[in-house]
Design a protein around this motif. Structure first.
Motif: not given
Length: 168
Positions: A1-29
């Motif tokens: 049961m832990r493995t399917p949750l880990a797979v889904v968690g890794l896939l979700g985290l990976g997709v969020c990191l790969m989608a970073n051009p949608l939310y980065l860069p954050v304007a500073i100044g």
């Protein structure tokens, strides 16, 4: 049961990191403006042509063409500096170094940031404009953080797929 949750968690985290051009860069100044001065011959491939309200070949340009001698002394000095520059222009960063008699729009138009100057029997486009440069923190985000986050996300997705395939 832990493995399917880990797979889904890794896939979700990976997709969020790969989608970073949608939310980065954050304007500073605030953007860092520069003021540019460019001189180039008026001719084909430029905004000064048959479709332009400033057509050197037609007779409709009497108000738009400025004789070099009619430029204000500070504008003549800026024109000379840009004309004599090997790059065809120069830039200044300090607003106090701008020429008071010239305008510096972000989008030049004939008469506002674009003058047609008649100089030594030739016509030149004299461009003055404001260029907004991104702050250093935003450049660092684009150059370092975005690629690293995307690569990390890709590797996390690969790890999630490998973990999911290894379970079967």
């Amino acid at each position: 049961m832990r493995t399917p949750l880990a797979v889904v968690g890794l896939l979700g985290l990976g997709v969020c990191l790969m989608a970073n051009p949608l939310y980065l860069p954050v304007a500073i100044g605030e953007p860092d403006p520069a003021y540019t001065h460019t001189v180039q011959p008026a001719g084909e491939g430029s905004p000064v042509g048959p479709e332009s309200p400033v057509d050197p070949e037609a007779g409709n340009d009497s108000d738009a063409v400025v004789a070099y001698a009619d430029l204000a002394p500070d504008a003549r000095a800026a024109f000379d500096r840009a004309h004599d520059s090997p790059e065809g222009g120069f830039g200044v960063e300090d607003p106090d170094e701008r020429v008071d008699s010239l305008s510096y729009p972000a989008e030049p138009t004939p008469g506002n940031g674009l003058l047609i100057v008649e100089y030594d029997g030739e016509r030149y486009e004299f461009w003055t404009r404001t260029v907004e440069r991104e702050p250093g923190a935003v450049v660092a985000q684009r150059a370092l953080l975005q690629p690293v986050a995307f690569l990390g996300g890709f590797l996390v997705v690969l790890a999630g797929v490998a973990l999911g395939l290894g379970e079967n």
